[in-house]
Design a protein around this motif. Structure first.
Motif, PDB file in Angstrom:
ATOM      1  N   ILE A  24       2.134 -77.687  -9.242  1.00 45.05           N
ATOM      2  CA  ILE A  24       3.466 -78.289  -9.421  1.00 45.05           C
ATOM      3  C   ILE A  24       3.389 -79.465 -10.380  1.00 45.05           C
ATOM      4  O   ILE A  24       4.277 -79.733 -11.166  1.00 45.05           O
ATOM      5  N   GLY A  25       2.324 -80.178 -10.282  1.00 45.02           N
ATOM      6  CA  GLY A  25       2.230 -81.364 -11.145  1.00 45.02           C
ATOM      7  C   GLY A  25       0.833 -81.942 -11.105  1.00 45.02           C
ATOM      8  O   GLY A  25      -0.027 -81.500 -10.348  1.00 45.02           O
ATOM      9  N   LYS A  26       0.651 -82.952 -11.968  1.00 48.50           N
ATOM     10  CA  LYS A  26      -0.678 -83.560 -12.023  1.00 48.50           C
ATOM     11  C   LYS A  26      -0.525 -85.072 -12.131  1.00 48.50           C
ATOM     12  O   LYS A  26       0.298 -85.576 -12.907  1.00 48.50           O
ATOM     13  N   ALA A  45       3.125 -78.587   0.178  1.00 44.18           N
ATOM     14  CA  ALA A  45       2.547 -79.091  -1.084  1.00 44.18           C
ATOM     15  C   ALA A  45       1.129 -79.544  -0.769  1.00 44.18           C
ATOM     16  O   ALA A  45       0.888 -80.149   0.268  1.00 44.18           O
ATOM     17  N   LYS A  47      -2.101 -81.640  -2.231  1.00 40.91           N
ATOM     18  CA  LYS A  47      -2.635 -82.525  -3.286  1.00 40.91           C
ATOM     19  C   LYS A  47      -4.149 -82.469  -3.220  1.00 40.91           C
ATOM     20  O   LYS A  47      -4.738 -82.763  -2.181  1.00 40.91           O
ATOM     21  N   VAL A  78       8.357 -88.246   2.770  1.00 35.87           N
ATOM     22  CA  VAL A  78       7.711 -86.932   2.794  1.00 35.87           C
ATOM     23  C   VAL A  78       6.760 -86.877   3.990  1.00 35.87           C
ATOM     24  O   VAL A  78       6.017 -87.829   4.241  1.00 35.87           O
ATOM     25  N   TYR A  98       6.754 -79.827   1.460  1.00 38.74           N
ATOM     26  CA  TYR A  98       7.077 -79.438   0.084  1.00 38.74           C
ATOM     27  C   TYR A  98       8.535 -79.807  -0.219  1.00 38.74           C
ATOM     28  O   TYR A  98       9.445 -79.455   0.535  1.00 38.74           O
ATOM     29  N   VAL A  99       8.715 -80.554  -1.297  1.00 41.81           N
ATOM     30  CA  VAL A  99      10.092 -80.945  -1.667  1.00 41.81           C
ATOM     31  C   VAL A  99      10.422 -80.255  -2.981  1.00 41.81           C
ATOM     32  O   VAL A  99       9.829 -80.564  -4.022  1.00 41.81           O
ATOM     33  N   SER A 103      10.420 -84.439  -8.947  1.00 42.31           N
ATOM     34  CA  SER A 103      10.545 -85.906  -8.880  1.00 42.31           C
ATOM     35  C   SER A 103      11.725 -86.409  -9.710  1.00 42.31           C
ATOM     36  O   SER A 103      12.156 -85.768 -10.671  1.00 42.31           O
ATOM     37  N   LYS A 106      10.977 -86.739 -13.384  1.00 44.69           N
ATOM     38  CA  LYS A 106      11.150 -85.545 -14.224  1.00 44.69           C
ATOM     39  C   LYS A 106      12.620 -85.379 -14.592  1.00 44.69           C
ATOM     40  O   LYS A 106      12.963 -85.069 -15.736  1.00 44.69           O
ATOM     41  N   ASP A 142       3.246 -97.769  -4.328  1.00 45.58           N
ATOM     42  CA  ASP A 142       3.363 -97.044  -5.596  1.00 45.58           C
ATOM     43  C   ASP A 142       4.765 -96.465  -5.768  1.00 45.58           C
ATOM     44  O   ASP A 142       4.923 -95.289  -6.113  1.00 45.58           O
ATOM     45  N   LEU A 149      10.929 -87.846  -4.541  1.00 44.87           N
ATOM     46  CA  LEU A 149      11.196 -86.417  -4.669  1.00 44.87           C
ATOM     47  C   LEU A 149      12.611 -86.118  -4.183  1.00 44.87           C
ATOM     48  O   LEU A 149      13.144 -86.798  -3.306  1.00 44.87           O
ATOM     49  N   ASP A 160       3.625 -90.033  -1.452  1.00 45.08           N
ATOM     50  CA  ASP A 160       2.412 -90.760  -1.838  1.00 45.08           C
ATOM     51  C   ASP A 160       2.247 -92.119  -1.180  1.00 45.08           C
ATOM     52  O   ASP A 160       1.475 -92.938  -1.668  1.00 45.08           O
TER      53      ASP A 160
HETATM   54  N1  ATP Z   1       5.299 -83.078  -1.656  1.00 41.68           N
HETATM   55  C1  ATP Z   1       5.622 -82.644  -2.863  1.00 41.68           C
HETATM   56  N2  ATP Z   1       6.542 -81.689  -3.026  1.00 41.68           N
HETATM   57  C2  ATP Z   1       6.864 -81.263  -4.274  1.00 41.68           C
HETATM   58  N3  ATP Z   1       6.363 -81.752  -5.391  1.00 41.68           N
HETATM   59  C3  ATP Z   1       5.455 -82.729  -5.295  1.00 41.68           C
HETATM   60  C4  ATP Z   1       5.035 -83.230  -4.043  1.00 41.68           C
HETATM   61  N4  ATP Z   1       4.138 -84.230  -4.247  1.00 41.68           N
HETATM   62  C5  ATP Z   1       4.007 -84.326  -5.586  1.00 41.68           C
HETATM   63  N5  ATP Z   1       4.792 -83.435  -6.226  1.00 41.68           N
HETATM   64  C6  ATP Z   1       4.917 -83.256  -7.675  1.00 41.68           C
HETATM   65  O1  ATP Z   1       3.638 -83.355  -8.265  1.00 41.68           O
HETATM   66  C7  ATP Z   1       3.613 -84.345  -9.282  1.00 41.68           C
HETATM   67  C8  ATP Z   1       2.237 -85.004  -9.325  1.00 41.68           C
HETATM   68  O2  ATP Z   1       2.090 -85.785  -8.172  1.00 41.68           O
HETATM   69  P1  ATP Z   1       0.928 -86.834  -7.997  1.00 41.68           P
HETATM   70  O3  ATP Z   1       1.171 -87.588  -6.755  1.00 41.68           O
HETATM   71  O4  ATP Z   1      -0.392 -86.165  -8.155  1.00 41.68           O
HETATM   72  O5  ATP Z   1       1.053 -87.724  -9.268  1.00 41.68           O
HETATM   73  P2  ATP Z   1       2.133 -88.794  -9.667  1.00 41.68           P
HETATM   74  O6  ATP Z   1       2.681 -89.456  -8.445  1.00 41.68           O
HETATM   75  O7  ATP Z   1       3.099 -88.141 -10.614  1.00 41.68           O
HETATM   76  O8  ATP Z   1       1.289 -89.826 -10.482  1.00 41.68           O
HETATM   77  P3  ATP Z   1       0.066 -90.717  -9.969  1.00 41.68           P
HETATM   78  O9  ATP Z   1      -0.575 -90.073  -8.809  1.00 41.68           O
HETATM   79  O10 ATP Z   1      -0.796 -90.755 -11.158  1.00 41.68           O
HETATM   80  O11 ATP Z   1       0.673 -92.015  -9.614  1.00 41.68           O
HETATM   81  C9  ATP Z   1       4.752 -85.276  -8.899  1.00 41.68           C
HETATM   82  O12 ATP Z   1       5.257 -85.962 -10.023  1.00 41.68           O
HETATM   83  C10 ATP Z   1       5.776 -84.331  -8.311  1.00 41.68           C
HETATM   84  O13 ATP Z   1       6.571 -83.775  -9.314  1.00 41.68           O
END
Ligand code: ATP
Length: 965
Positions: A24-26, A45, A47, A78, A98-99, A103, A106, A142, A149, A160
């Motif tokens: 979904i993302g990084k 979701a 991580k 979450v 999972y949401v 974000s 985005k 953070d 989301l 997070d």
């Molecule tokens: N629980 C979730 N449900 C759906 N999408 C998610 C969820 N958690 C994270 N994501 C998606 O994954 C992306 C990456 O999340 P991640 O927490 O790894 O990094 P970040 O928060 O974007 O940045 P960083 O961790 O560097 O501060 C998020 O921007 C979001 O779009």
């Protein structure tokens, strides 16, 4: 689920329970995937975080944190489902709710910005989530668009939380990157290492509001390092333009730098910006948005924002173009006269050229007539004109004084005629001038010839005449100057006359003529004489200064003046300096920015600083001129200070800033650091500090050797007790200069700043007021903060220097001396040192006297101080088994127990976590009182996590007593 099933075709499994789906993302530390729960059919979701090189203790601590977070439940956060560590893998998995909507970061990227009312709608939910987290003792750490989301119903969930900071800590050990975390949303107290608390989340809420409104957080135009610098040094981040007054107030409350008085999430929920927005556009029961309203609002905002962007870009472009560019008008000498009505066409030019002599002659004739008339009135008789241009021995032939005067006038007339007569050789003409000047000196009253308005205006016409030969310009200027100056100080002549003459000249348009005469194509001598004239006229009257300003050439003249002026310590140059200060000071209240800006455009700042340097290093002065030089220096510095007002803060101007950050300014400024003395030095240092507050000067200042010079100067002042303004300015200059750059911090350390800072802390000390409360001077607090930097700089050299200066013991000393926030900084520094040099630092910390101090501190920390310190205790315990053991043996458990009734949930939570860590290797049976405290917490605490933690400690104790029995 039919849509989802295709996303889970892979066989990649997470344990037996989950199948891994699409990414979904990084983020910075790992990637997030969709996951499918094979037991419940729920989409989750996952991580994944790489764990290579992370000590097992760290992973365990992260695991238990997530276990705790599982207990939290709220519609705006979450849900954490679990933690899964693969036995042979090199990563761990955090399983979350999972949401599906992705974000807010985005979404805002897609639409570039949200309207205010939509942002308020989101922020209200963010705050609801935060109120809950804070009540549970959890700091998110953070908050930013990427961690917010969105469900398809428009519900916002915080993701997070609680683990982001832990990941930062873990990652910082594995990746020697320069900045940990994304700094744009970071509260200043985190950057300054003075402790993270629930208030830090509120700062980030403010940044997120800006992000959602404009598409990016504050300072996004800067690099991460520069952004850090601005967060710490600016009063508050810049607010977006065109926002409502309610939002402005909301943001200023979030951006309160005083952590203790920053607003809470709960208070913000009832802020009028939130309540006002509830009345518009949304149907709260279903969270569905009235799409038309939003899209129209949104498009309005987008277009507004675009306009702003265009404006900003063009401003920057203009500023770039303006740098050092000579303004278009009056570019060359020819152009200078192109507007002259006589020279509009080529044929006219030719005519002028051919009749040039005629015009000069004509002017000369008028001058002669005017002088003739004057002689006639004075003398009343026809006099023989002496033809030979020899010395004036003839004068002595006349014994009568009155007769001598008349003869002298006559002679002056003859000499004037000789000066302008084109038939004469140049040598002869020069002789005429020099004789005339001597004559004027011998007979000062002769100058009155020239004070008649007609004479001076004719001389002005000659100066103004296009293509007048340079030697004639020189003659006229020398003559005028001689007359102007000969009046000065002559007791026989009323000083008003000279002042009137200056005023007369300025009102007759001398300044616009002077603008032409200082053109670079004109001979150096004419230019110098013109500047001298200006000095004299400006030093006379305030009205002249205003006329000078009104002719619109002032910036150009003054800029050129300070480049060309020959260094002389004299009262005329002082007069010009005073006039300049007068102008700058006068306009600073109302349109000072415009004035300083137009001066800067002409390269004034560079030239003025160069001039300042030349005056400072100018040695050829007589003793009696020292005070004059001093006065010149001081007034110059006061003027420069006025320009400095526009380098930073709300008044900041891009053109002025750009000029101030050029090497032509910064290099002499750095050299001046070691040249100036006394009160000039203090004034200069305050300007220097202002420059250092502008991040764009830093690279050049470093190149110019500023760090070494400043550290050296600081070392000469570090032993003074109390506060010292010079020391304060130097310290702050170094602070701003190094704040955002590990490289510059390293350089400061190499030049020996560490022992210097230690000495300042020892000497300036902590002050106690009469009521026993501690006050700490800005010098001490900044020195503590700077010293703490060196614990975080990833440089072996710096680490070595810090340990060589007994850094560990020094931080321990600080823990018992400095108040609250500074204690937290010292505490985090000890943790950082332990992480970098585990063996050496651990062995110092576990020494008997040191461990006693660490334990003793637990009971002496104030109710507020403890909140900021406990994080460091947790980290020390996670990092070192030996420290856990030593603390346990020194009755630390009892001490931590004694603080468990703290009113703040976050403090109770940390205390319980510390107890868990201490007891994990040394389980023991609790006393009755301890047991009672834990039972109370388990049954009655309002926070679910506290109940959970207390319960787990009780269960562990029960297990222990069973084993014992
Ligand atoms: N629980 C979730 N449900 C759906 N999408 C998610 C969820 N958690 C994270 N994501 C998606 O994954 C992306 C990456 O999340 P991640 O927490 O790894 O990094 P970040 O928060 O974007 O940045 P960083 O961790 O560097 O501060 C998020 O921007 C979001 O779009």
């Amino acid at each position: 689920m039919s849509g989802s099933s295709s996303r889970f075709v892979t066989n990649r499994r997470v344990g037996n329970k989950y199948v891994l789906g699409e990414r979904i993302g990084k983020g910075r530390y790992g990637a997030v995937f969709e996951g499918f729960d094979l037991e419940t059919g729920r989409v989750v979701a996952i991580k994944q975080l790489p764990t290579k090189g992370i000590p097992i203790d760290e992973v365990n601590s992260l695991k238990s944190e997530i276990k705790l977070l599982r207990n939290l439940q709220h519609k705006n956060i979450v849900e954490y489902i679990g933690f899964y560590e693969e036995e042979e893998g090199d990563h761990v998995n955090i399983i979350m709710e999972y949401v599906e909507g992705g974000s807010l970061a985005k979404t805002v990227n897609k639409f570039s910005s949200f309207p205010e009312s939509l942002v308020a709608f989101y922020v209200e939910q963010i705050l609801e989530g935060l109120v809950y987290l804070h009540e549970q003792g959890v700091v998110h750490r953070d908050i930013k668009g990427a961690n917010l989301l969105n469900t398809k119903e428009g519900l916002i969930k915080l993701a997070d939380f609680g683990v982001a900071a832990r990941l930062d800590e873990i990652s910082s050990k594995n990746n020697p990157i320069e900045v940990v975390g994304t700094p744009y949303w970071m509260a200043p107290e985190i950057i300054e290492l003075s402790g993270c608390s629930t208030a830090s989340d509120i700062w980030s809420v403010g940044c997120t509001v800006v992000e959602l409104l404009t598409g990016s957080p504050p300072y996004s135009e800067y690099t991460a390092m520069s952004a850090l610098f601005h967060i710490v040094s600016d009063e508050h981040p810049p607010l977006p333009t065109g926002i409502s007054s309610e939002l402005e107030d909301f943001l200023l409350r979030c951006f309160n730098k005083d952590v203790a008085s920053r607003v809470s999430a709960k208070e913000l929920l009832s802020h009028r910006w939130i309540s006002k927005s509830k009345q518009v556009s949304y149907d709260n029961s279903t969270y569905s948005l009235k799409r038309e309203t939003i899209s129209s609002l949104q498009s309005k905002l987008v277009s507004l924002q675009n306009q702003d962007k265009v404006k900003e870009t063009s401003n920057v472009e203009v500023a770039k173009l303006e740098q050092f560019e000579e303004p278009k008008e009056e570019e060359t000498f020819d152009d200078l006269f192109a507007n002259d009505q006589l020279s509009n066409t080529a044929s006219q030019r030719e005519n002028i050229s051919s009749c040039r002599m005629d015009v000069t002659q004509h002017l000369w004739q008028r001058l002669q007539q005017s002088l003739d008339a004057s002689v006639a009135v004075e003398g009343g008789t026809e006099l023989d004109v002496v033809d030979e241009l020899d010395d004036f021995a003839w004068l002595s032939l006349r014994s009568n004084q009155g007769e001598q005067q008349v003869m002298a006038k006559e002679r002056a007339l003859k000499l004037l005629s000789g000066m302008f007569d084109d038939q004469n050789l140049m040598e002869t003409r020069k002789q005429c001038l020099s004789e005339l000047l001597s004559l004027l000196t011998t007979y000062p009253s002769l100058s009155q010839f020239f004070t008649s308005e007609g004479t001076f205006s004719l001389l002005l016409e000659i100066l103004d005449y296009p293509r007048c030969e340079q030697h004639k310009l020189e003659f006229v200027l020398q003559l005028m100057l001689h007359v102007l100056c000969s009046f000065d100080g002559q007791e026989s002549i009323r000083s008003e006359d000279i002042r009137d003459l200056g005023q007369f000249l300025s009102s007759m348009g001398f300044f616009p003529i002077a603008i032409k005469l200082i053109d670079s194509r004109i001979s150096e001598k004419v230019r110098y004489l013109t500047f001298h004239m200006i000095s004299v006229i400006l030093s006379e009257r305030e009205e002249n200064i205003l006329m000078f300003f009104a002719c619109r050439g002032a910036p150009r003249i003054l800029s050129t003046f300070f480049e060309e002026v020959k260094i002389e310590v004299n009262k005329y140059i002082l007069g010009t300096l005073k006039a300049l200060y007068f102008l700058t000071d006068k306009w600073c209240q109302s349109f000072g920015r415009e004035w300083c800006r137009s001066m800067a455009k002409y390269g004034f700042i560079e030239r003025f600083v160069g001039f300042l340097y030349r005056v400072t290093t100018f040695e050829e002065i007589r003793e009696k001129e020292y005070s004059l030089k001093d006065e010149m220096m001081l007034i110059s510095l006061r003027t420069l200070e006025k320009f400095g007002l526009f380098v930073q803060g709300e008044q900041s101007d891009v053109t002025i800033r750009t000029h101030f950050q050029s090497i032509q300014v910064l290099s002499p400024m750095c050299q001046l650091l070691s040249q100036l003395k006394g009160h000039c030095f203090v004034s200069f240092l305050s300007i220097f500090e202002v420059l250092c507050r502008n991040a764009e000067t830093h690279d050049t200042l470093q190149e110019c050797g500023a760090i070494q010079i400043l550290v050296y100067l600081l070392s000469t002042l570090c032993d003074a007790s109390g506060s010292d303004p010079c020391r304060r300015h130097i310290l702050l200059s170094l602070y701003y200069l190094c704040l955002s750059s590990p490289k510059r911090k390293e350089e400061a350390a190499i030049h020996g700043i560490i022992p210097v800072l230690q000495s300042i802390i020892r000497h300036s000390g902590v002050l106690f007021s009469s009521n026993g409360r501690k006050f700490i001077s800005i010098e001490t607090t900044k020195s503590v903060e700077m010293l703490c930097w060196f614990a975080t700089v990833r440089s072996r050299k710096v680490m070595h220097l810090l340990l060589k200066s007994n850094g560990v013991e020094f931080f321990l000393d600080l823990l018992s001396v400095v108040p609250g926030k500074d204690k937290a900084k010292a505490g985090s520094s000890l943790v950082e040192l332990l992480e970098r040099e585990p063996n050496q630092v651990e062995s110092i910390l576990i020494q008997e006297k040191n461990i006693q101090r660490i334990v003793h501190l637990v009971t002496t920390l104030g109710q507020n101080e403890i909140e900021y310190m406990l994080d460091s205790y947790v980290r020390l315990l996670v990092l070192s088994v030996k420290i856990r053991e030593s603390l346990y043996k020194h009755q630390a458990v009892e001490k931590f127990f004694s603080r468990l009734k703290h009113p703040k949930t976050s403090v109770r939570k940390l205390l319980l976590q510390i107890l868990q860590l201490l007891l994990q290797d040394y389980p023991r049976v609790f006393s009755k009182a301890e047991k009672q405290v834990l039972l109370d917490l388990e049954r009655n605490d309002s926070a679910v996590m506290i109940r959970e933690l207390a319960g787990s400690l009780i269960r562990r104790m029960a297990k222990e007593s069973m084993t014992k029995s």
